[in-house]
Design a protein around this motif. Structure first.
Motif, PDB file in Angstrom:
ATOM      1  N   ASP B 109       0.836  -1.208   0.000  1.00 38.93           N
ATOM      2  CA  ASP B 109       0.000   0.000   0.000  1.00 38.93           C
ATOM      3  C   ASP B 109       0.868   1.254   0.000  1.00 38.93           C
ATOM      4  OD1 ASP B 109       1.006   0.073   2.473  1.00 38.93           O
ATOM      5  OD2 ASP B 109      -0.848  -0.476   3.499  1.00 38.93           O
ATOM      6  N   PHE B 110       0.221   2.410   0.178  1.00 39.14           N
ATOM      7  CA  PHE B 110       0.924   3.684   0.063  1.00 39.14           C
ATOM      8  C   PHE B 110       1.476   4.184   1.385  1.00 39.14           C
ATOM      9  CE2 PHE B 110      -1.427   4.073  -3.928  1.00 39.14           C
ATOM     10  CZ  PHE B 110      -0.383   4.448  -4.737  1.00 39.14           C
ATOM     11  N   SER B 111       1.418   3.376   2.439  1.00 38.54           N
ATOM     12  CA  SER B 111       1.898   3.871   3.722  1.00 38.54           C
ATOM     13  C   SER B 111       3.427   3.931   3.710  1.00 38.54           C
ATOM     14  CB  SER B 111       1.426   2.961   4.840  1.00 38.54           C
ATOM     15  OG  SER B 111       2.012   1.702   4.681  1.00 38.54           O
ATOM     16  N   ALA B 112       3.995   4.497   4.767  1.00 36.20           N
ATOM     17  CA  ALA B 112       5.449   4.691   4.812  1.00 36.20           C
ATOM     18  C   ALA B 112       6.193   3.368   4.825  1.00 36.20           C
ATOM     19  CB  ALA B 112       5.817   5.511   6.037  1.00 36.20           C
ATOM     20  N   THR B 113       5.512   2.295   5.245  1.00 37.50           N
ATOM     21  CA  THR B 113       6.190   1.005   5.267  1.00 37.50           C
ATOM     22  C   THR B 113       5.814   0.164   4.057  1.00 37.50           C
ATOM     23  OG1 THR B 113       4.390   0.247   6.632  1.00 37.50           O
ATOM     24  CG2 THR B 113       6.429   0.843   7.762  1.00 37.50           C
ATOM     25  N   GLY B 114       5.019   0.736   3.165  1.00 38.79           N
ATOM     26  CA  GLY B 114       4.545  -0.034   2.022  1.00 38.79           C
ATOM     27  C   GLY B 114       5.483   0.074   0.846  1.00 38.79           C
ATOM     28  N   ILE B 115       4.995   0.691  -0.197  1.00 37.90           N
ATOM     29  CA  ILE B 115       5.751   0.760  -1.440  1.00 37.90           C
ATOM     30  C   ILE B 115       7.048   1.538  -1.241  1.00 37.90           C
ATOM     31  CG2 ILE B 115       4.531   2.820  -2.279  1.00 37.90           C
ATOM     32  CD1 ILE B 115       5.547  -0.123  -4.496  1.00 37.90           C
ATOM     33  N   ARG B 116       7.058   2.437  -0.257  1.00 40.86           N
ATOM     34  CA  ARG B 116       8.265   3.240  -0.046  1.00 40.86           C
ATOM     35  C   ARG B 116       9.446   2.350   0.339  1.00 40.86           C
ATOM     36  NH1 ARG B 116       7.275   8.050   3.727  1.00 40.86           N
ATOM     37  NH2 ARG B 116       5.773   8.502   2.095  1.00 40.86           N
ATOM     38  N   MET B 117       9.182   1.351   1.196  1.00 39.56           N
ATOM     39  CA  MET B 117      10.262   0.464   1.612  1.00 39.56           C
ATOM     40  C   MET B 117      10.793  -0.331   0.425  1.00 39.56           C
ATOM     41  SD  MET B 117      10.813   1.276   4.533  1.00 39.56           S
ATOM     42  CE  MET B 117      12.071   0.135   5.041  1.00 39.56           C
ATOM     43  N   VAL B 118       9.857  -0.751  -0.435  1.00 39.12           N
ATOM     44  CA  VAL B 118      10.264  -1.521  -1.611  1.00 39.12           C
ATOM     45  C   VAL B 118      11.198  -0.697  -2.484  1.00 39.12           C
ATOM     46  CG1 VAL B 118       9.414  -2.670  -3.671  1.00 39.12           C
ATOM     47  CG2 VAL B 118       8.075  -2.764  -1.569  1.00 39.12           C
ATOM     48  N   LEU B 119      10.763   0.556  -2.715  1.00 40.84           N
ATOM     49  CA  LEU B 119      11.559   1.421  -3.583  1.00 40.84           C
ATOM     50  C   LEU B 119      12.890   1.773  -2.930  1.00 40.84           C
ATOM     51  CD1 LEU B 119       8.656   3.706  -4.759  1.00 40.84           C
ATOM     52  CD2 LEU B 119       9.893   2.118  -6.179  1.00 40.84           C
ATOM     53  N   LEU B 120      12.840   1.984  -1.613  1.00 41.72           N
ATOM     54  CA  LEU B 120      14.076   2.297  -0.882  1.00 41.72           C
ATOM     55  C   LEU B 120      15.078   1.167  -1.010  1.00 41.72           C
ATOM     56  CD1 LEU B 120      13.265   3.917   2.556  1.00 41.72           C
ATOM     57  CD2 LEU B 120      14.874   4.696   0.857  1.00 41.72           C
ATOM     58  N   GLU B 121      14.558  -0.053  -0.854  1.00 39.52           N
ATOM     59  CA  GLU B 121      15.405  -1.234  -0.951  1.00 39.52           C
ATOM     60  C   GLU B 121      16.138  -1.241  -2.288  1.00 39.52           C
ATOM     61  OE1 GLU B 121      17.182  -4.067   0.673  1.00 39.52           O
ATOM     62  OE2 GLU B 121      15.449  -3.296   1.771  1.00 39.52           O
ATOM     63  N   LYS B 122      15.360  -0.903  -3.337  1.00 36.71           N
ATOM     64  CA  LYS B 122      15.922  -0.898  -4.685  1.00 36.71           C
ATOM     65  C   LYS B 122      16.914   0.235  -4.866  1.00 36.71           C
ATOM     66  CE  LYS B 122      13.548  -4.093  -6.746  1.00 36.71           C
ATOM     67  NZ  LYS B 122      14.223  -5.183  -7.426  1.00 36.71           N
ATOM     68  N   ASN B 123      16.704   1.289  -4.135  1.00 36.56           N
ATOM     69  CA  ASN B 123      17.500   2.485  -4.363  1.00 36.56           C
ATOM     70  C   ASN B 123      18.584   2.653  -3.314  1.00 36.56           C
ATOM     71  OD1 ASN B 123      17.734   4.327  -6.331  1.00 36.56           O
ATOM     72  ND2 ASN B 123      16.431   5.885  -5.399  1.00 36.56           N
ATOM     73  N   ARG B 124      18.861   1.573  -2.586  1.00 42.01           N
ATOM     74  CA  ARG B 124      19.792   1.670  -1.461  1.00 42.01           C
ATOM     75  C   ARG B 124      21.157   2.203  -1.871  1.00 42.01           C
ATOM     76  NH1 ARG B 124      17.836  -1.124   2.961  1.00 42.01           N
ATOM     77  NH2 ARG B 124      16.831   0.863   2.849  1.00 42.01           N
ATOM     78  N   ALA B 125      21.632   1.754  -3.035  1.00 38.45           N
ATOM     79  CA  ALA B 125      22.967   2.161  -3.480  1.00 38.45           C
ATOM     80  C   ALA B 125      23.068   3.677  -3.547  1.00 38.45           C
ATOM     81  CB  ALA B 125      23.253   1.555  -4.849  1.00 38.45           C
ATOM     82  N   LEU B 126      22.010   4.287  -4.065  1.00 40.41           N
ATOM     83  CA  LEU B 126      22.022   5.736  -4.181  1.00 40.41           C
ATOM     84  C   LEU B 126      22.068   6.384  -2.802  1.00 40.41           C
ATOM     85  CD1 LEU B 126      21.688   8.379  -5.768  1.00 40.41           C
ATOM     86  CD2 LEU B 126      19.244   8.039  -5.597  1.00 40.41           C
TER      87      LEU B 126
END
Lengths: 212, 221
Positions: B109-126
Motif C-alpha cells: 500500500d501507500f503507507s510509509a512502510t509499504g511501497i516506499r520500503m520496496v523502492l528504498l530497498e531498490k534504491n539503497r545504493a544511491l
C-alpha cells in the motif's frame, strides 16, 4: 456618615490603540489578498511534497471533478491587454461555426473561474447572469473521440499563446480512465510536460530507514 | 457620539479660566467596521497557493509515421508498479516472459512502510552514496559550501545510474490520487528513472488473479 458620591460619568475606554492595530491588520490583509477562485465543482486535490507554487500566468488548467466532469481554464496572459481569452473563444467559435458578439467575448474574458460548458451552450451561458442557470449549463466539456472539444481548447490555446503550460487539477477520487483520457488528449497535441496541482504535505525519508 | 469633556457647571467665584476641552470621539462603530473588514479579508485570502508537481511523459511514438523503436531497458533493473483498486499497489520485477506463467505480484500500500520500503530497498545504493557524500562534507573531505550541498545531492540523484527503472501502470479501478501518490513517492525516494506506461492485458489479468477480482464482462453494444 458622608455619602460617597459616585460620578455619574460613563466609563470611557480609549479605543485608539485598538483602532491602530486593526488598521494595521486591515492594510496587511488588503495588500496580501489574492482572492480564492470559486471552482464550479468541488475539487479535492491530492497531496504531494512538491513546493513549487503555481505560475501566475501562461497557465491553462484542466480540472476534473469527482463526478467525471471536465473543466477548462486559461488566463489572459502576462498582460490583460493581450486578451488571450477573447481570441481563444473566437477561434473556438470559428471552429464550431458559432459567432460570438463583442459583448459575449468580453463576458468570457472577465470570467475568472474554470468553465465546463460545451461550446454549443456557451452563448446561453455567457448571456445569462443567473448563477443557478449557469451552474446547470456546466455539464463538462465533451472529450469523446467524436466530439473532442477539450482537444480543440488545448489546440487553440497553444496556437494563441505558445508559452502556455498545461496544469492538471483533479479530484483525488477521479477514476483513472478519465485521467488517462485527458493525458492522451494532451499528448496527442504534443503536450508532454504537465504540472499536477497538489496540496503540500511534508514527508521525510528517515535516516534509519535508509541505513537498514 | 463625540463629546466634549469638562462640560460641568462653572465653579463659584466666577474666576475665568480657559478650560481645556478634550474632544473624545467614540470609535466603537469604526472598530466594528474594521473587525468586519478584517474578518472578510482573512476568510477570502488564499494564503497558501496550491503547489504544482512537474511530470514529463515520454513522447508518443506514432507507429506508422516514423519507425522508432521504443528504448530498450535492462530487465534486471526494471520494477513494474501497478496501481490497483482501493489504494493498493502491486509490483513485480523484471518482465512477463511467459503469459501462461506470470511472475507473482506482491501487494502493498501507500503507507510509509509499504511501497516506499520496496523502492528504498531498490534504491539503497544511491542512498549510500548520498550518506557517504554527507559524511565527507561533515568530515571535511569534500570542500563545498553549505548552500550547495542540497543541489549537489539533487545532482547525485538525477545522475544516478544504478537505481531501478520504475514503470508505473494503472489498473482501471485506480484513481487519480494514487497516480499522484506514486509520482510523489518517486520524488521522495529520489528515483531518477521512472515513466508511466499503459497496462497490458496480461498484467490486468495478473492483478485480477492476485486480488481475486472477477473481471467485469465486456460491455455489450
Amino acid at each position: 456618615m458622608p455619602k460617597i458620591k459616585l460620578p455619574s460619568k460613563t466609563p470611557f475606554i480609549d479605543m485608539t490603540p485598538m483602532v491602530d492595530l486593526f488598521s494595521l491588520l486591515l492594510v496587511f490583509f488588503i495588500l496580501t489578498a489574492t482572492f480564492r477562485q470559486q471552482e464550479p465543482a468541488p475539487v479535492d486535490t491530492p497531496y504531494s511534497i512538491s513546493e513549487k507554487p503555481t505560475p501566475d500566468f501562461n497557465n491553462m488548467t484542466i480540472v476534473f471533478s469527482n463526478d467525471n466532469r471536465i473543466f477548462f481554464n486559461v488566463d489572459n496572459g502576462p498582460d490583460t491587454l493581450l486578451k488571450y481569452r477573447n481570441k481563444i473563444l473566437a477561434e473556438m467559435g470559428k471552429a464550431y461555426n458559432i459567432e460570438f458578439t463583442e459583448q459575449e467575448l468580453r463576458a468570457f474574458e472577465k470570467l475568472g473561474n474554470s468553465i465546463g460548458v460545451p461550446i454549443e451552450n456557451m452563448k446561453a451561458f455567457l448571456n445569462t447572469s443567473d448563477t443557478k442557470e449557469r451552474e446547470e449549463l456546466q455539464t463538462g466539456i465533451p472529450i469523446d473521440s467524436l466530439n473532442n472539444q477539450l482537444a480543440n481548447w488545448v489546440l487553440y490555446t497553444r496556437q494563441i499563446n505558445p508559452n502556455v503550460v498545461a496544469s492538471i487539477k483533479g479530484d483525488s477520487k477521479t477514476e483513472f480512465p478519465v485521467v488517462r483520457k485527458v493525458l492522451d488528449i494532451l499528448q496527442d497535441k504534443n503536450v508532454n510536460r504537465f504540472n499536477l496541482v497538489t496540496n503540500l504535505k511534508s514527508v521525510k525519508v528517515e535516516e534509519e530507514q535508509t541505513q537498514q | 457620539m463625540a463629546d466634549v469633556g469638562g462640560s460641568e457647571a462653572p465653579k463659584k467665584g466666577g474666576k475665568k479660566t480657559i478650560k481645556r476641552k478634550v474632544v473624545r470621539i467614540d470609535m466603537t462603530p469604526m472598530v466594528d467596521l474594521m473587525c468586519l473588514l478584517i474578518t472578510f479579508f482573512m476568510l477570502t485570502t488564499a494564503f497558501s497557493k496550491p503547489k504544482i508537481m512537474e511530470i514529463v511523459l515520454p513522447e508518443k511514438i506514432k507507429k506508422d509515421k516514423d519507425k522508432v523503436e521504443p528504448p530498450k531497458i535492462a530487465k534486471s533493473r526494471t520494477l513494474n508498479v501497478i496501481l490497483g483498486p482501493e489504494n493498493k499497489v502491486l509490483y513485480y520485477t523484471g518482465m512477463v516472459e511467459d503469459p501462461k506463467n506470470p511472475p507473482p505480484l506482491q501487494v502493498t500500500d501507500f503507507s510509509a512502510t509499504g511501497i516506499r520500503m520496496v523502492l528504498l530497498e531498490k534504491n539503497r545504493a544511491l542512498f549510500r552514496k548520498i550518506d557517504q557524500f554527507r559524511n565527507d562534507v561533515i568530515s571535511g573531505k569534500i570542500n563545498i559550501k553549505q548552500d550547495s550541498v542540497e543541489s549537489a545531492i539533487r545532482k547525485l540523484k538525477s545522475d544516478d545510474d544504478t537505481g531501478p527503472i520504475v514503470l508505473i501502470k494503472a489498473y482501471k479501478k485506480a484513481n487519480y490520487g494514487n497516480f499522484v501518490d506514486i509520482l510523489d513517492e518517486m520524488s521522495i525516494i529520489g528515483i531518477a528513472r521512472y515513466t508511466f506506461v499503459d497496462i497490458s492485458w496480461i498484467e490486468e489479468q495478473m492483478v485480477e488473479k492476485t486480488l481475486g477480482i472477477t473481471p467485469e464482462p465486456a460491455a455489450k453494444k
